[in-house]
Design a protein around this motif. Structure first.
Motif, PDB file in Angstrom:
ATOM      1  N   VAL A 127     -37.028  -5.750 -20.535  1.00 45.77           N
ATOM      2  CA  VAL A 127     -37.544  -7.127 -20.509  1.00 45.77           C
ATOM      3  C   VAL A 127     -37.077  -7.825 -21.772  1.00 45.77           C
ATOM      4  O   VAL A 127     -36.804  -7.202 -22.788  1.00 45.77           O
ATOM      5  CB  VAL A 127     -39.089  -7.147 -20.391  1.00 45.77           C
ATOM      6  CG1 VAL A 127     -39.531  -6.630 -19.045  1.00 45.77           C
ATOM      7  CG2 VAL A 127     -39.749  -6.370 -21.505  1.00 45.77           C
TER       8      VAL A 127
ATOM      9  N   GLY B 147     -40.838 -11.452 -25.532  1.00 45.79           N
ATOM     10  CA  GLY B 147     -41.783 -12.474 -25.097  1.00 45.79           C
ATOM     11  C   GLY B 147     -42.172 -12.311 -23.633  1.00 45.79           C
ATOM     12  O   GLY B 147     -43.154 -12.893 -23.184  1.00 45.79           O
ATOM     13  N   GLU B 148     -41.429 -11.544 -22.829  1.00 44.44           N
ATOM     14  CA  GLU B 148     -41.783 -11.314 -21.431  1.00 44.44           C
ATOM     15  C   GLU B 148     -42.701 -10.108 -21.337  1.00 44.44           C
ATOM     16  O   GLU B 148     -42.712  -9.239 -22.211  1.00 44.44           O
ATOM     17  CB  GLU B 148     -40.536 -11.062 -20.584  1.00 44.44           C
ATOM     18  CG  GLU B 148     -39.606 -12.241 -20.444  1.00 44.44           C
ATOM     19  CD  GLU B 148     -38.392 -11.907 -19.582  1.00 44.44           C
ATOM     20  OE1 GLU B 148     -37.746 -12.847 -19.139  1.00 44.44           O
ATOM     21  OE2 GLU B 148     -38.089 -10.708 -19.390  1.00 44.44           O
ATOM     22  N   THR B 149     -43.462 -10.061 -20.272  1.00 48.37           N
ATOM     23  CA  THR B 149     -44.355  -8.927 -20.043  1.00 48.37           C
ATOM     24  C   THR B 149     -43.809  -8.132 -18.866  1.00 48.37           C
ATOM     25  O   THR B 149     -43.573  -8.677 -17.789  1.00 48.37           O
ATOM     26  CB  THR B 149     -45.778  -9.405 -19.720  1.00 48.37           C
ATOM     27  OG1 THR B 149     -46.225 -10.262 -20.766  1.00 48.37           O
ATOM     28  CG2 THR B 149     -46.719  -8.233 -19.576  1.00 48.37           C
ATOM     29  N   GLY B 150     -43.650  -6.852 -19.082  1.00 53.20           N
ATOM     30  CA  GLY B 150     -43.143  -5.995 -18.013  1.00 53.20           C
ATOM     31  C   GLY B 150     -44.284  -5.295 -17.296  1.00 53.20           C
ATOM     32  O   GLY B 150     -45.280  -4.894 -17.912  1.00 53.20           O
ATOM     33  N   TYR B 151     -44.177  -5.164 -16.001  1.00 56.25           N
ATOM     34  CA  TYR B 151     -45.193  -4.497 -15.184  1.00 56.25           C
ATOM     35  C   TYR B 151     -44.552  -3.337 -14.440  1.00 56.25           C
ATOM     36  O   TYR B 151     -43.439  -3.438 -13.921  1.00 56.25           O
ATOM     37  CB  TYR B 151     -45.798  -5.470 -14.166  1.00 56.25           C
ATOM     38  CG  TYR B 151     -46.570  -6.589 -14.799  1.00 56.25           C
ATOM     39  CD1 TYR B 151     -47.879  -6.402 -15.201  1.00 56.25           C
ATOM     40  CD2 TYR B 151     -45.980  -7.836 -14.992  1.00 56.25           C
ATOM     41  CE1 TYR B 151     -48.584  -7.431 -15.787  1.00 56.25           C
ATOM     42  CE2 TYR B 151     -46.676  -8.869 -15.565  1.00 56.25           C
ATOM     43  CZ  TYR B 151     -47.983  -8.661 -15.950  1.00 56.25           C
ATOM     44  OH  TYR B 151     -48.684  -9.672 -16.532  1.00 56.25           O
ATOM     45  N   THR B 152     -45.311  -2.245 -14.356  1.00 58.36           N
ATOM     46  CA  THR B 152     -44.879  -1.096 -13.577  1.00 58.36           C
ATOM     47  C   THR B 152     -45.976  -0.804 -12.565  1.00 58.36           C
ATOM     48  O   THR B 152     -47.137  -0.624 -12.924  1.00 58.36           O
ATOM     49  CB  THR B 152     -44.667   0.150 -14.466  1.00 58.36           C
ATOM     50  OG1 THR B 152     -43.709  -0.176 -15.471  1.00 58.36           O
ATOM     51  CG2 THR B 152     -44.173   1.312 -13.654  1.00 58.36           C
TER      52      THR B 152
ATOM     53  N   ARG C  56     -32.071  -4.897 -16.543  1.00 52.87           N
ATOM     54  CA  ARG C  56     -33.367  -5.257 -15.977  1.00 52.87           C
ATOM     55  C   ARG C  56     -33.654  -4.446 -14.713  1.00 52.87           C
ATOM     56  O   ARG C  56     -34.770  -3.968 -14.527  1.00 52.87           O
ATOM     57  CB  ARG C  56     -33.414  -6.754 -15.643  1.00 52.87           C
ATOM     58  CG  ARG C  56     -33.565  -7.638 -16.854  1.00 52.87           C
ATOM     59  CD  ARG C  56     -33.492  -9.111 -16.409  1.00 52.87           C
ATOM     60  NE  ARG C  56     -33.851  -9.992 -17.476  1.00 52.87           N
ATOM     61  CZ  ARG C  56     -35.085 -10.442 -17.697  1.00 52.87           C
ATOM     62  NH1 ARG C  56     -36.064 -10.082 -16.915  1.00 52.87           N
ATOM     63  NH2 ARG C  56     -35.330 -11.250 -18.714  1.00 52.87           N
TER      64      ARG C  56
END
Length: 161
Positions: free
Chosen positions: A113, A116-121, A107
């Motif tokens: 991720v 079901g999780e949302t990853g942000y950059t 991680r």
């Protein structure tokens, strides 16, 4: 006049005899003391020669001994550092056997991720096209600009000290 001459010559002779006697007494007095010995006797010279020979004969082996002892001490220090490194690596290997540690590392470093999780950059202002690394920025500028900027940075660092 003949009497004066004889008397004069007798007085002169007596004076010379007195000086000779005084010289003999002086020499006899000097000889009467203990005979002078040389400070360095044959035994002392032989002893000095033996001691010097031993020092010369033992100098090289002693130097080798000291040198080898220092090499041994250095090798022992290296072995101790290697043991500590092996212990550190064993601990790290044990951590990597833990699934929770592996997940946390993935991680943090790989930005993984879970399903079901949302990853942000987060990117810089202006969009992804304007994001440049320091090396890319330096490559886009002429070489002389980099040179003067380096001189300015060095001068600013010198002034703050």
């Amino acid at each position: 006049m003949a009497g004066d001459r004889e008397r004069f010559s007798t007085a002169t002779r007596l004076k010379a005899l007195g000086e000779q006697a005084a010289a003999r007494v002086y020499r006899a007095g000097r000889r009467a003391g203990p005979p002078r010995r040389s400070r360095l006797t044959g035994r002392a010279a032989l002893l000095a020669l033996v001691v010097c020979s031993l020092v010369v004969a033992l100098a090289y082996p002693m130097r080798q001994f000291v040198s080898q002892r220092s090499r041994i001490a250095e090798q022992q220090r290296r072995a101790e550092r290697a043991r500590a490194e092996v212990e550190r690596l064993r601990d790290e290997k044990a951590r990597w056997q833990d699934p929770a540690y592996v997940e946390r590392q993935a991680r943090e470093h790989l930005h993984y991720v879970r399903p079901g999780e949302t990853g942000y950059t987060v990117v810089r202002e202006g969009g992804p096209d304007t994001v440049r690394s320091r090396d890319e920025e330096a490559a886009a500028r002429p070489w002389y600009s980099e040179l003067w900027d380096g001189v300015d940075r060095a001068d600013a660092g010198h002034r703050t000290r």
